[in-house]
Design an enzyme around this catalytic site. Structure first.
Site, PDB file in Angstrom:
ATOM      1  N   LYS A   6      -8.361  -7.376   5.006  1.00  0.00           N
ATOM      2  CA  LYS A   6      -9.244  -7.145   3.857  1.00  0.00           C
ATOM      3  C   LYS A   6      -9.460  -8.413   3.051  1.00  0.00           C
ATOM      4  CE  LYS A   6      -5.652  -5.513   0.760  1.00  0.00           C
ATOM      5  NZ  LYS A   6      -4.965  -4.448   0.124  1.00  0.00           N
ATOM      6  N   HIS A  29     -18.739   3.299   1.082  1.00  0.00           N
ATOM      7  CA  HIS A  29     -18.456   3.070   2.494  1.00  0.00           C
ATOM      8  C   HIS A  29     -19.752   2.714   3.179  1.00  0.00           C
ATOM      9  CE1 HIS A  29     -15.029   5.442   1.079  1.00  0.00           C
ATOM     10  NE2 HIS A  29     -14.373   4.585   1.836  1.00  0.00           N
ATOM     11  N   ARG A  43      -3.559  10.561  -7.382  1.00  0.00           N
ATOM     12  CA  ARG A  43      -2.395  10.142  -6.594  1.00  0.00           C
ATOM     13  C   ARG A  43      -1.145  10.401  -7.408  1.00  0.00           C
ATOM     14  NH1 ARG A  43      -4.790   4.460  -4.128  1.00  0.00           N
ATOM     15  NH2 ARG A  43      -6.619   5.434  -3.198  1.00  0.00           N
ATOM     16  N   CYS A  90     -12.753   8.361   1.339  1.00  0.00           N
ATOM     17  CA  CYS A  90     -13.243   7.952   2.656  1.00  0.00           C
ATOM     18  C   CYS A  90     -13.523   9.121   3.613  1.00  0.00           C
ATOM     19  CB  CYS A  90     -12.295   6.969   3.325  1.00  0.00           C
ATOM     20  SG  CYS A  90     -11.213   6.075   2.220  1.00  0.00           S
ATOM     21  N   GLN A 148     -12.896   5.687  -8.788  1.00  0.00           N
ATOM     22  CA  GLN A 148     -13.230   4.436  -8.120  1.00  0.00           C
ATOM     23  C   GLN A 148     -14.739   4.247  -8.056  1.00  0.00           C
ATOM     24  OE1 GLN A 148     -11.408   5.429  -4.334  1.00  0.00           O
ATOM     25  NE2 GLN A 148      -9.706   4.043  -4.740  1.00  0.00           N
TER      26      GLN A 148
END
Ligand SMILES: [Zn+2]
Ligand SMILES: [Zn+2]
Length: 663
Positions: free
Chosen positions: A490, A406, A384, A355, A402
């Site tokens: 969400k 955005h 991560r 992001c 991923q």
């Protein structure tokens, strides 16, 4: 003054009961059927024992086996007690510790005595003893004790672990124990009224494992016995069947049999994709690129490593650092014996999310309201630092990619953008053969932003799903209070796989926080600077996990367009080698991923091996096929083979291998 209590029931009626009454009394007053069926009670919303007296006027809902969630939780908790009682009846020098209910059953941690750790061979004996305890229909009685009483009891019983635990509780706390005859355990409850409420055929002890006391490896090693527990035998059987089916489909097992990928400890949680596995990845990537190109997205690529300052500004450094891989921005000194990393090193970190980098692209140059919506897509590789214990095959990894995008848009564009995303996700999940449900995760307790902003953000997402026609029971539409992210509500897409398991993969969130933190603006129609809204969205979630889900959903028998090897040309006799090579070349020229198998092995052996490897089509050729220009086509999962002219077979495979979006 009246001694009568007013007990309100779910149907709106109110019953007057004498002081000291219990939910069991109310059940009996209503009728003998309910008295028998009642398992526990919700009193002013709190789950309680049937025999625990009311403390005043109350709202009461009786819990029966029809309230599956509550009833299962209670039964599993009871099974854990019965397990502990059974083990101590069999081996009295065993010490008890703790045993909670789990997602599909229960476990209990024991400190074994003389006999040493428990093994799988002990399970049938323990199960038999548990059935005796259930058959004895022993009442489970709640008692309130003081802490000192409890410590004294456990010390007298030689229960070192329980005594240690009790001694650390606040001195004046009233503690509850549940008694089953002479046996008792410290427990908050609640429980079913008696062991006889359990179905003796609805549980099974499944395995034994080591576990440290209080989860700390400096402490004593305990023996943990796991079980699965249900309300009736039918539920248990269905569960065992699901487990068996899930084991057959396990993507780690199939991944090895199909030679797709491997994992090894030197790169814990990062996947080594083998050629065959990476074919699936490439097909997914190509499919997704076609989808996003058609959806008005633009693909970008952003840096893997960014400066700590950037992560500080985005808030990740403060909130997320323990999950990030941090590295020094300096070549470590390898020439002398000194420390490899100096204090002066500037810190960098591998990106855990894409992001912030997408905002940095947005901020290049001046954006006007006419530039919006701007949809930036990236096959974004993130890292991560997940704890080792949490990693699981492809489903939970430390390096993942991923299908991340955005969408930067104006307030008045949100509903249309979310609606378009719903349509895109719908098409994609259908292409992969999944049914799905949509949930709206609402504001959590700890959150950024005012109530007005949350009201607005939740209403926008809700409106978009309604407009897309998906806010229906068919799509499992449901709002989940408290489950949103701390910065935004969400929408979640939960896929249902072939054996009924659900996987949360897709999501879209509307975010007003990050554009603020990183100071993203556009010039509005009014000539003023405005903040764009940022929609974070993904459909696969990650390529790794989505491939894992696909392999399990299809039990390895992937649709032809995704199959790593689509056809193997296998010879019966070496006389046909030349023809087999020609057939393979023709298939490849037609865009089919084909391989020859010219080995000097029996055809049945070849058939078996390629079936384990989940090759969809086997083209068997011998002398006769070579002479006639035909192939014997054997399709995975079918008994019969078909003899076809080579051209016909190629046309058939070519049509079937077309990705669903290109048909
Ligand atoms: Zn308990
Ligand atoms: Zn994002």
């Amino acid at each position: 003054m009246t001694d009568m209590l007013k007990i309100s029931l779910p149907d709106g009626s109110v019953r007057e009961m004498p002081a000291g009454s219990t939910p069991a009394d109310v059940a009996a007053a209503i009728g003998p059927g309910l008295a028998k069926a009642a398992l526990a009670a919700r009193v002013d919303g709190e789950l309680r024992d049937l025999a625990r007296p009311f403390e005043g006027d109350a709202e009461l809902a009786l819990v029966t086996s029809r309230d599956e969630g509550d009833a299962l939780e209670l039964a599993r908790h009871d099974y854990a007690h019965v397990l502990a009682e059974a083990v101590q009846a069999l081996w009295p020098d065993t010490q008890i510790t703790f045993g909670p209910a789990t997602e599909d059953g229960f476990y209990y941690d024991f400190a074994p005595g003389e006999r040493g750790p428990f093994g799988e061979e002990d399970l049938p004996v323990i199960e038999a003893k548990m059935r005796e305890i259930v058959a004895a229909d022993k009442p489970l009685v709640r008692e309130v004790w003081t802490r000192d009483q409890l410590i004294a009891w456990f010390e007298q019983q030689g229960e070192r672990f329980k005594a240690e635990w009790a001694a650390e509780l606040p001195e004046d706390e009233e503690l509850t124990v549940y008694r089953s005859g002479d046996w008792l355990d410290m427990c908050r409850g609640p429980h079913l009224p008696s062991t006889g409420k359990l179905d003796p055929q609805a549980f099974k002890l499944t395995r034994v494992a080591g576990a440290y006391w209080r989860g700390d490896q400096k402490n004593a090693m305990l023996s943990r016995i796991y079980g699965t527990g249900w309300l009736n035998k039918k539920q248990l059987d269905a569960h065992l069947l699901r487990l068996e089916e899930a084991a057959k489909r396990d993507h780690r097992k199939l991944g090895q049999e199909m030679d797709l990928f491997h994992l090894q400890s030197e790169a814990h949680g990062s996947v080594f994709w083998h050629p065959r596995g990476y074919v699936i990845w490439r097909e997914l990537e190509a499919y997704m690129r076609r989808a996003i190109d058609g959806g008005g997205y633009q693909e970008v690529k952003t840096p893997q490593v960014m400066d700590a300052r950037q992560w500080e500004q985005s808030g990740h450094w403060g909130k997320y650092r323990e999950n990030m891989f941090v590295i020094p921005d300096e070549v470590p000194n390898v020439d002398d014996e000194g420390p490899i990393v100096s204090d002066a090193a500037e810190w960098m970190a591998l990106k855990p999310m894409n992001c912030p980098a997408h905002i940095l692209i947005f901020k290049q140059g001046i954006k006007s309201y006419r530039d919006l919506p701007l949809r930036l897509y990236e096959n974004g590789c993130c890292h991560r630092n997940e704890p080792n214990g949490a990693l699981h095959g492809l489903m939970r990894v430390r390096q993942f990619t991923q299908d991340d995008a955005h969408i930067f848009c104006r307030e008045d564009q949100i509903v249309d953008e979310v609606r378009a995303f719903c349509a895109l996700a719908d098409r994609i999940y259908r292409d992969f053969g999944f049914r799905y449900e949509i949930k709206l995760a609402l504001r959590p307790e700890v959150r950024f932003g005012s109530e007005e902003v949350w009201d607005l953000a939740e209403a926008e997402l809700r409106e978009a799903v309604v407009a897309a026609g998906l806010a229906t029971a068919e799509y499992g539409w449901e709002e989940l209070p408290g489950e949103g992210a701390f910065y935004a509500p969400k929408l979640e897409w939960h896929l249902t796989d072939a054996i009924g398991r659900t996987w949360q993969v897709g999501t879209i969130q509307s975010d007003r926080v990050l554009p603020e933190r990183l100071d993203a603006t556009y010039i509005g129609e009014d000539g003023e600077r405005h903040r764009p809204i940022m929609l974070h969205r993904a459909i696969f979630g990650s390529y790794e996990r989505f491939i894992g889900i696909l392999v399990e959903h299809y039990a390895g028998k992937l649709p032809l367009w995704l199959a790593p090897v689509q056809a193997v040309v296998a010879t019966i006799v070496s006389d046909a080698d030349g023809y087999a090579s020609d057939v393979t070349a023709r298939l490849k020229a037609a865009g089919i991923r084909a391989e020859p198998d010219l080995r000097n092995e029996k055809i049945n052996y070849k058939v078996r091996e390629h079936s384990v490897g989940k090759v969809p089509h086997l083209l068997v050729v011998g002398k006769r096929e070579a002479e006639e220009g035909t192939v014997a086509l054997r399709t995975l999962g079918e008994q019969q083979q078909r003899v076809l002219a080579l051209d016909e077979a190629i046309a058939l495979l070519k049509a079937e291998a077309l990705p669903p979006d290109l048909r």
